[in-house]
Design a protein around this motif. Structure first.
Motif, mmCIF file in Angstrom:
data_model
loop_
_atom_site.group_PDB
_atom_site.id
_atom_site.type_symbol
_atom_site.label_atom_id
_atom_site.label_comp_id
_atom_site.label_asym_id
_atom_site.label_seq_id
_atom_site.Cartn_x
_atom_site.Cartn_y
_atom_site.Cartn_z
ATOM 1 N N UNK A 145 0.920 -1.252 0.074
ATOM 2 C CA UNK A 145 -0.045 0.146 0.019
ATOM 3 C C UNK A 145 0.911 1.240 -0.066
ATOM 4 N N UNK A 146 0.598 2.378 -0.658
ATOM 5 C CA UNK A 146 1.244 3.457 -0.653
ATOM 6 C C UNK A 146 1.266 4.082 0.616
ATOM 7 N N UNK A 147 -0.013 3.805 1.563
ATOM 8 C CA UNK A 147 -0.035 4.234 2.932
ATOM 9 C C UNK A 147 -0.290 5.795 2.969
ATOM 10 N N UNK A 148 -1.140 6.073 1.981
ATOM 11 C CA UNK A 148 -1.597 7.635 1.979
ATOM 12 C C UNK A 148 -2.820 7.861 2.476
ATOM 13 N N UNK A 149 -3.205 9.106 2.885
ATOM 14 C CA UNK A 149 -4.536 9.646 3.231
ATOM 15 C C UNK A 149 -4.673 10.929 3.069
ATOM 16 N N UNK A 150 -5.838 11.345 2.668
ATOM 17 C CA UNK A 150 -6.174 12.594 2.327
ATOM 18 C C UNK A 150 -6.793 13.411 3.620
ATOM 19 N N UNK A 151 -6.189 14.182 4.292
ATOM 20 C CA UNK A 151 -6.554 14.859 5.504
ATOM 21 C C UNK A 151 -6.998 16.263 5.346
ATOM 22 N N UNK A 216 -3.056 25.552 8.974
ATOM 23 C CA UNK A 216 -4.193 25.612 7.881
ATOM 24 C C UNK A 216 -3.647 26.530 6.623
ATOM 25 N N UNK A 217 -2.147 26.329 6.399
ATOM 26 C CA UNK A 217 -1.599 26.848 5.074
ATOM 27 C C UNK A 217 -2.275 26.338 3.741
ATOM 28 N N UNK A 218 -2.847 24.916 4.116
ATOM 29 C CA UNK A 218 -3.485 24.235 2.934
ATOM 30 C C UNK A 218 -4.725 23.888 3.517
ATOM 31 N N UNK A 219 -5.802 23.625 2.782
ATOM 32 C CA UNK A 219 -7.144 23.246 2.854
ATOM 33 C C UNK A 219 -7.185 21.717 3.330
ATOM 34 N N UNK A 220 -6.422 21.050 2.742
ATOM 35 C CA UNK A 220 -6.348 19.480 3.074
ATOM 36 C C UNK A 220 -4.780 19.243 2.516
ATOM 37 N N UNK A 221 -4.431 17.716 2.479
ATOM 38 C CA UNK A 221 -3.263 17.470 2.282
ATOM 39 C C UNK A 221 -3.221 15.736 2.179
ATOM 40 N N UNK A 222 -2.283 15.605 1.265
ATOM 41 C CA UNK A 222 -2.025 13.821 1.264
ATOM 42 C C UNK A 222 -0.846 13.724 1.817
ATOM 43 N N UNK A 223 -1.041 12.844 2.876
ATOM 44 C CA UNK A 223 -0.120 12.692 3.765
ATOM 45 C C UNK A 223 0.426 11.292 4.054
ATOM 46 N N UNK A 236 -4.156 17.161 19.039
ATOM 47 C CA UNK A 236 -4.851 16.666 20.213
ATOM 48 C C UNK A 236 -6.160 15.996 20.079
ATOM 49 N N UNK A 237 -5.945 15.262 18.934
ATOM 50 C CA UNK A 237 -7.197 14.567 18.284
ATOM 51 C C UNK A 237 -6.953 14.083 17.168
ATOM 52 N N UNK A 238 -7.709 12.998 16.558
ATOM 53 C CA UNK A 238 -7.337 12.465 15.073
ATOM 54 C C UNK A 238 -7.795 13.360 14.190
ATOM 55 N N UNK A 239 -7.085 13.705 13.164
ATOM 56 C CA UNK A 239 -7.446 14.752 11.903
ATOM 57 C C UNK A 239 -8.481 14.067 11.053
ATOM 58 N N UNK A 240 -9.474 14.995 10.544
ATOM 59 C CA UNK A 240 -10.221 14.468 9.565
ATOM 60 C C UNK A 240 -9.944 13.963 8.450
ATOM 61 N N UNK A 241 -10.067 12.851 8.053
ATOM 62 C CA UNK A 241 -9.715 12.308 6.803
ATOM 63 C C UNK A 241 -10.740 11.681 5.966
ATOM 64 N N UNK A 242 -10.658 12.255 4.725
ATOM 65 C CA UNK A 242 -11.624 11.711 3.292
ATOM 66 C C UNK A 242 -11.405 10.392 2.801
ATOM 67 N N UNK A 243 -10.167 10.147 2.385
ATOM 68 C CA UNK A 243 -9.862 8.950 2.066
ATOM 69 C C UNK A 243 -8.568 8.550 2.439
ATOM 70 N N UNK A 244 -8.515 6.942 2.798
ATOM 71 C CA UNK A 244 -7.289 6.454 3.526
ATOM 72 C C UNK A 244 -7.241 4.975 2.741
#
Length: 371
Positions: A145-151, A216-223, A236-244
């Motif tokens: 897996x590429x191990x990517x997530x859209x955060x 918040x320098x970007x609206x979302x990011x692939x991390x 201090x919490x899990x970030x919101x993730x759209x695709x994982x």
């Protein structure tokens, strides 16, 4: 191509994914400052011959092998360094020099230019280079897996819930043309039928990527990991993730497969023709490292890695390894359905590949790892 493919005259002589659980964010310790790099491919790779450490072009002088790593602290490439740390390359009679080139594109370019013999990079590069008439071949799989997530950044958690909500937004990727960029383009096409709905910003990886999302320098990011875990700690919490795609369910949802080969060892086909025994030894050493990773805890693995890789926080480093190691190959063998999934991704996300004819059978071999 079946795993038992035989190389014809002039080519290399003859020689799945285990269950992946969803990866949770690692909380409770201080943030790491990992110096990670993108897994991109150069816009135009220079011409080159086989690596420079084998002046005679054959196995007789190939016990010295130089491997360029596309970001050595990136956990996706950990098994390459682990094989070195555990002495598996030495056990095979090889003198391996690992060079941290801090980016997949730099590692690929170095190999094509003759500065290194082998690259620890992403499998998709073999497809991209076929289009450029630069034959390279992957010969041991590391990641499934590429191990990517859209955060999503903190300020946009209520407004960005799907890929469709990215229209007009600024999305961070490690670098243009990188695997993170290709992942975003693939999602935009699949979910919205356009790749221009969102603008792209290069935020790198490691501390720069974490800061870009946190502030918040970007609206979302692939991390990637461990950046996602570090971000969770800082927020201090899990970030919101759209695709994982850090899990079997995520891979099936995004790519329709249980495996999407990513990190691997690859070399120019000409080098493999001249150095089949060396390639076999390299493949066996990495396969042994994969077996070690799959049978030991993150703490045990972290204890074997260079001290600087943990950035002073061995506990968080070990926890991140525990999360990521479920994405490692069990035996180094490339799964055919996963290879096709990577090609399908490139056809959608990479205009240079598009509908061009690609012969996947020349982009990989399982002969060395099985031999």
């Amino acid at each position: 191509m079946s795993p038992s493919k035989k190389h014809t005259a002039g080519r290399v002589p003859p020689h799945r994914m285990g269950g992946m659980s969803r990866l949770g964010s690692v909380l409770g310790v201080a943030a790491l400052a990992f110096a990670l790099a993108s897994c991109g491919t150069p816009a135009a790779a220079p011409p080159g011959q086989g690596g420079g450490s084998d002046s005679n072009g054959g196995d007789a002088a190939a016990t010295k092998v130089t491997i360029g790593v596309g970001g050595q602290t990136l956990l996706t490439y950990l098994p390459t360094t682990l094989a070195d740390q555990l002495g598996y390359f030495t056990d095979e009679g090889l003198d391996v020099d690992l060079q941290d080139l801090q980016g997949g594109s730099k590692a690929l370019t170095a190999m094509l230019g003759g500065s290194t013999d082998v690259t620890s990079g992403y499998y998709e590069h073999t497809i991209q280079m076929q289009i450029k008439h630069q034959p390279i071949e992957a010969f041991v799989d590391i990641g499934l897996s590429s191990g990517l997530a859209l955060v999503v950044s903190p300020k946009n958690e209520d407004s960005i819930k799907t890929v469709g909500d990215l229209k007009g937004k600024n999305v961070g990727v490690t670098a243009p043309g990188s695997s993170t960029d290709m992942f975003l383009k693939y999602l935009l096409v699949k979910k919205r039928d356009k790749t221009s709905d969102a603008s792209v910003s290069a935020i790198g990886a490691g501390s720069s990527a974490v800061a870009a999302v946190e502030n918040n320098q970007v609206d979302a990011a692939v991390m990637l990991e461990p950046d996602i875990s570090v971000l969770a700690k800082r927020l201090g919490k899990d970030p919101a993730i759209i695709e994982d795609v850090r899990s079997t369910d995520g891979l099936q949802s995004v790519f329709g497969t249980d495996a999407w080969p990513s990190a691997c060892l690859y070399a120019q086909t000409d080098w493999l023709k001249k150095n089949p025994e060396t390639a076999k030894k390299l493949a066996h050493a990495v396969a042994k490292a994969l077996a070690y990773a799959n049978t030991h805890t993150g703490a045990e693995i972290a204890a074997k890695m260079p001290e600087k890789f943990s950035a002073g926080d061995k506990a968080l480093y070990a926890a991140a390894i525990d999360n990521v190691k479920v994405t490692y190959s069990k035996d180094g063998v490339f799964p055919e359905d996963g290879l096709k999934a990577v090609l399908d991704t490139q056809r959608v996300a990479n205009p240079e590949v598009g509908d061009k004819k690609i012969d996947l059978s020349t982009t990989y071999t399982n002969e060395f790892v099985k031999g």
